[in-house]
Design an enzyme around this catalytic site. Structure first.
Site, short mmCIF file in Angstrom:
data_model
loop_
_atom_site.label_atom_id
_atom_site.label_comp_id
_atom_site.label_asym_id
_atom_site.label_seq_id
_atom_site.Cartn_x
_atom_site.Cartn_y
_atom_site.Cartn_z
N ARG A 132 55.71 23.91 42.59
CA ARG A 132 56.10 24.42 41.31
C ARG A 132 57.62 24.71 41.61
NH1 ARG A 132 52.00 29.14 39.87
NH2 ARG A 132 53.49 30.12 41.51
N TYR A 168 26.90 36.29 15.31
CA TYR A 168 27.60 35.00 14.64
C TYR A 168 26.82 34.02 15.39
CZ TYR A 168 31.49 37.42 12.16
OH TYR A 168 31.96 38.29 11.29
N MET A 221 34.99 39.80 16.96
CA MET A 221 36.38 40.43 17.12
C MET A 221 36.51 41.80 17.80
SD MET A 221 39.53 40.56 14.33
CE MET A 221 39.70 38.65 14.16
N LYS A 264 54.80 41.80 37.95
CA LYS A 264 54.99 40.99 37.00
C LYS A 264 53.88 41.05 35.52
CE LYS A 264 52.63 37.20 39.25
NZ LYS A 264 52.99 36.04 39.88
C1 LIG Z 1 52.37 36.35 41.39
C2 LIG Z 1 53.07 36.11 42.79
C3 LIG Z 1 52.43 36.79 43.87
C4 LIG Z 1 51.30 37.55 43.69
O1 LIG Z 1 50.18 37.07 43.61
P1 LIG Z 1 48.63 37.73 43.91
O2 LIG Z 1 47.64 36.36 44.08
O3 LIG Z 1 48.44 38.52 42.56
O4 LIG Z 1 48.87 38.75 44.86
C5 LIG Z 1 53.25 36.57 45.15
N1 LIG Z 1 54.06 35.76 44.92
C6 LIG Z 1 54.56 35.19 43.99
C7 LIG Z 1 55.77 34.15 44.46
C8 LIG Z 1 54.25 35.17 42.81
O5 LIG Z 1 54.43 34.61 41.55
#
Ligand SMILES: *Cc1c(COP(=O)(O)O)cnc(C)c1O
Length: 369
Positions: free
Chosen positions: A130, A256, A304, A35
């Site tokens: 969630r 800065y 930046m 993802k």
């Molecule tokens: C993002 C996610 C994972 C992976 O999590 P990590 O901590 O990066 O291994 C696993 N299961 C779900 C449902 C997720 O959203």
């Protein structure tokens, strides 16, 4: 000449880390979680290193299409399932597995026209609050799915809130066991933290683990453990060149806000990397960095397009020297992203995901197989 900064994606490190997930969860298959554009690495760039996975898991339908476009014919799981009814058409067309975590997603399935029964992952809310059905609603949801001709396999899934903390999965594991007792189907519970810390237990490993951050060499339970402890290698290196060297006299300030003032004569290097490249501005004086593979520190504020480093430990450094912001440096030196993230008050996940578009990125380290 382009600005001297680049990111490297290490295919061999991805493959190595994936093997660590397998070793940690014997008997389970492994979803590589890709993802957020493979945690900032780029799906297409991460694919050569991760193609040995048993499946890919992600959120975004466009990312699922990209995985299929790479020629991947194996399992692809949508971790949040469909966002609206018509997403099911893409699931049918691309043979995507999808999570089901609320009633509307079942309604959409019931109204969906398909010849191919869908493989779904029914999600239990085991305490994270969630997504997912509460334990008392879980079996009714399973029965509804089981009665639909649109549904084939029903796998059982949950997600841990505290797998990175000592004793963090006991209660949700018990909730999952109770809610799923006697139900057929494959099980998937573990993210990276649960895989590394707990998946030696078969009831945690289940049939599928979902390994995200560990594939990329990030440590889910840093600083309790580090990448050396878990045998993980950085899959992303961010590196840049030194543009200039400044000799400071006592009392001279840097950058800065003049937040750093030299107490004695010192040399500093000006590096072609700033927060617009994804380097966190919250890192300031003392954040770790490698110059020509030698560990030193930032001084002053990150701006930046530039940042400044103390050259005390690297007297030979000059304009053109290689600066490693995180990842793999010259001569086998490693600067774990977790350390940099901690200086910025965040986690490695956020830094990887925030690598900026403007940083040229390429894959190194072979096909990773
Ligand atoms: C993002 C996610 C994972 C992976 O999590 P990590 O901590 O990066 O291994 C696993 N299961 C779900 C449902 C997720 O959203």
């Amino acid at each position: 000449m382009p600005r001297p900064i680049e990111a490297l994606i290490h295919a061999d490190a991805l493959a190595h880390n994936l093997a660590r997930a397998r070793a940690a969860a014997p008997g389970a298959r492994v979803f590589a979680v890709v993802k957020a554009n493979a945690y900032g690495h780029g799906i297409e760039r991460a694919y050569p290193g991760l193609r040995g996975a048993d499946g890919f898991a992600l959120l975004d339908l466009a990312e699922a299409e990209r995985i299929r476009a790479l020629g991947w014919r194996g399992p692809v799981l949508l971790l949040e399932g469909c966002f609206e009814a018509r997403d099911l058409e893409l699931c049918s067309r691309l043979d995507l597995w999808h999570a089901v975590s609320h009633e509307a997603q079942i309604d959409w399935l019931a109204a969906h026209k398909t010849h191919r029964p869908h493989h779904v992952f029914l999600k239990l809310n085991s305490g994270m609050n969630r997504l997912g059905f509460r334990p008392e609603a879980y079996r009714a949801a399973w029965a509804r799915l089981d009665a639909l001709p649109q549904v084939g396999e029903i796998a059982l899934m949950t997600h841990f809130a505290d797998a990175d903390a000592p004793g963090g999965i006991e209660q949700p594991l018990a909730a999952f066991a109770a809610a799923t007792q006697g139900l057929p189907g494959e099980r998937s519970l573990a993210n990276s933290a649960a895989t590394l810390r707990h998946a030696h237990a078969p009831e945690v490993a289940g049939d599928w683990v979902r390994a995200g951050i560990l594939c990329y060499g990030g440590v889910p339970d840093y600083p309790e453990h580090d990448s050396a402890h878990w045998g993980l290698r950085p899959a992303m290196t961010l590196r840049a060149s030194m543009l200039a060297v400044q000799a400071l006299r006592p009392g001279d300030a840097v950058g800065y806000g003049s937040t750093f003032t030299a107490a004695e004569p010192m040399r500093i290097g000006v590096v072609a990397c700033g927060y617009a490249d994804g380097y966190p501005r919250h890192c300031g004086t003392d954040a770790p960095v490698l110059v020509d593979g030698v560990r030193t520190r930032l001084v002053g504020r990150v701006s930046m397009d530039m940042l400044t480093v103390d050259l005390g430990p690297v007297p030979a450094a000059r304009a053109g020297s290689e600066v490693t912001l995180w990842g793999q440096g010259p001569g086998g030196a490693v600067l774990p992203i977790d350390e940099v993230a901690r200086c910025a008050g965040t986690i490695g996940y956020e830094l990887m995901c925030a690598l900026a578009q403007r940083v040229p990125t390429r894959v190194v380290g072979g096909a990773g197989m």
